[in-house]
Design an enzyme around this catalytic site. Structure first.
Site, PDB file in Angstrom:
ATOM      1  N   LEU A 180      -4.275  -4.225  -5.835  1.00 25.81           N
ATOM      2  CA  LEU A 180      -3.423  -2.910  -5.344  1.00 25.81           C
ATOM      3  C   LEU A 180      -3.517  -2.654  -3.795  1.00 25.81           C
ATOM      4  O   LEU A 180      -4.331  -3.019  -3.132  1.00 25.81           O
ATOM      5  CB  LEU A 180      -4.396  -1.755  -5.900  1.00 25.81           C
ATOM      6  CG  LEU A 180      -3.821  -0.097  -5.219  1.00 25.81           C
ATOM      7  CD1 LEU A 180      -2.795   0.229  -5.808  1.00 25.81           C
ATOM      8  CD2 LEU A 180      -5.111   0.716  -5.578  1.00 25.81           C
ATOM      9  N   SER A 181      -2.329  -2.310  -3.147  1.00 28.41           N
ATOM     10  CA  SER A 181      -2.213  -2.052  -1.931  1.00 28.41           C
ATOM     11  C   SER A 181      -2.398  -3.233  -1.094  1.00 28.41           C
ATOM     12  O   SER A 181      -2.120  -4.253  -1.151  1.00 28.41           O
ATOM     13  CB  SER A 181      -2.882  -0.703  -1.480  1.00 28.41           C
ATOM     14  OG  SER A 181      -2.707  -0.204  -0.351  1.00 28.41           O
TER      15      SER A 181
END
Length: 435
Positions: A180-181
């Protein structure tokens, strides 16, 4: 740097770390000035990452197993694993990379990956970074000391995969990675730097490989994003492992339509990068909608009919991992913690894309058939917002619709246009046929 904004890259703390020194780490006064500028602009005061982490972490559903001595560990990362009670011999591996201010346990508790590891029998390797590496606990996807083959954090993650094979008897030919991210951006790093190691990857709210080279450029990659040709993006991947001729990893891209932190343009650029690496065009071969929220899926197929790249655009959510708490077969994860958003269980679909759920992963014998054409999505906004959201690009002070290249007029907040998106990622000026 805004230490209170989880997905923003931050300069490393000056504390000493183990392993060899790496150039380009200290960012000194420039980073301090950026932190002060953003703090003034937002009115937010810096928060100690450790304090934020303690406040955010829910009670663990199942404690992860920490692994030590997995290699030289030049990136000074920590390795954890989730091992199902009945892990079969030659099990697949999924490497999971958390977002900024998060840690391995938080990611495990909320993402839902462990649910499918237990159900289908694969090992999850969680890599964790620290404030000694990065003050905001981001993986350093934008630092050349960490995002190159054989260096820093990338090399440490590679060593974790090798250790999983020797210690747990996993299958080195079935290794995948997701994150994520900042973890999504680091997923891009691993796919580019070690394409022979990873058969597939899933980038959630992430960034193409080769976009950022320092803190300042990393912010530009996040928002408003960087527009390059598919060939230029693909060359960045090939340069990460010169001489490698394939096969290339398959790539799934997940992004929220309303992400203000890592803008949706990055999903388009990731698509451009990996379709070009696979020698494919940027027009999808198949589109569909996923329940329960009509996530728009676009698939880009090889000549044999297998999905090489897919883009999943999740409606109505901002920056985070889409989850769907519950006990149903397509439900997973937990909310209540920042950046895990009630929507659709992305881990279910990622596990399926990786071919770990027991479903048939071979190409279909019949040519793929598109589902009935979906109604076009429409967007009314200023040219500035269209560019920021990735629906348009800007050159010479003008905005141009992504895909069609239509001139939208001056790039500013005063000119407003309605754009129609069909197929996904291709925008035209609406002419009355927009709902």
């Amino acid at each position: 740097m805004p230490y209170v904004t989880p997905s923003h890259p931050a300069p490393p703390a000056p504390a000493a770390r183990t392993g060899r020194p790496r150039g380009g780490r200290p960012l000194g006064r420039l980073a301090a000035a950026l932190a002060a500028a953003v703090t003034l602009a937002t009115g937010a005061a810096p928060v100690a990452p450790a304090t934020e982490a303690r406040a955010a972490v829910p009670r663990a559903a199942a404690a992860l197993e920490r692994v030590t001595d997995f290699g030289a560990n030049p990136g000074a990362l920590t390795m954890y694993v989730h091992r199902p009670a009945a892990l079969p011999a030659n099990a697949p591996v999924v490497v999971a990379l958390h977002g900024c201010t998060q840690n391995a346990q938080l990611y495990a508790d909320n993402s839902g990956l462990d649910t499918f590891a237990d159900r289908h029998g694969f090992l999850v390797v969680y890599a964790e970074t620290t404030t000694a590496n990065n003050a905001n606990k981001c993986f350093n996807w934008f630092q050349t000391g960490d995002n190159r083959r054989g260096r820093g954090e990338a090399a440490s993650i590679r060593q974790m995969v090798a250790h999983a094979t020797s210690a747990y008897g996993t299958d080195p030919a079935r290794v995948q990675v997701t994150g994520l991210s900042a973890g999504g951006a680091m997923t891009s790093v691993m796919l580019a730097a070690y394409p022979e190691v990873f058969t597939a990857g899933a980038v959630v709210a992430g960034i193409p490989y080769g976009c950022g080279v320092d803190v300042v450029s990393a912010f530009g990659c996040m928002s408003p994003g960087v527009d390059r040709t598919p060939a230029a993006w693909a060359q960045a991947v090939r340069d990460a492992h010169p001489g490698y001729a394939g096969p290339w990893p398959r790539v799934a891209i997940w992004h929220g339509d309303n992400d203000p932190t890592v803008v949706p343009r990055n999903a388009d650029e990731l698509r451009d990068q990996w379709t070009a690496v696979h020698g494919l065009g940027q027009t999808p071969d198949r589109t569909s909608a996923l329940a329960p929220n009509d996530t728009r899926r676009s698939e880009y197929l090889t000549a044999g009919g297998r999905t090489a790249v897919e883009v999943n655009r999740v409606p109505g959510i901002g920056h985070g991992t889409p989850v769907a708490p519950g006990t149903g077969p397509q439900q997973c994860g937990a909310t209540g913690t920042q950046h895990f958003i009630a929507s659709i269980c992305s881990s279910y679909w990622i596990t399926r894309f990786f071919g770990l759920d027991g479903s048939v992963t071979e190409p279909p014998t019949e040519p793929p058939v598109d589902p009935p054409t979906e109604p076009a999505a429409c967007w009314t906004a200023s040219n500035y917002e269209h560019v920021r959201a990735g629906r348009a690009t800007t050159t010479g002070g003008y905005a141009y619709a992504k895909g069609s290249g239509q001139n939208l007029g001056l790039y500013n907040t005063f000119v407003t246009r309605t754009l129609k998106e069909t197929p996904p990622g291709h925008y035209t000026i609406a002419t009355g046929s927009c709902p």
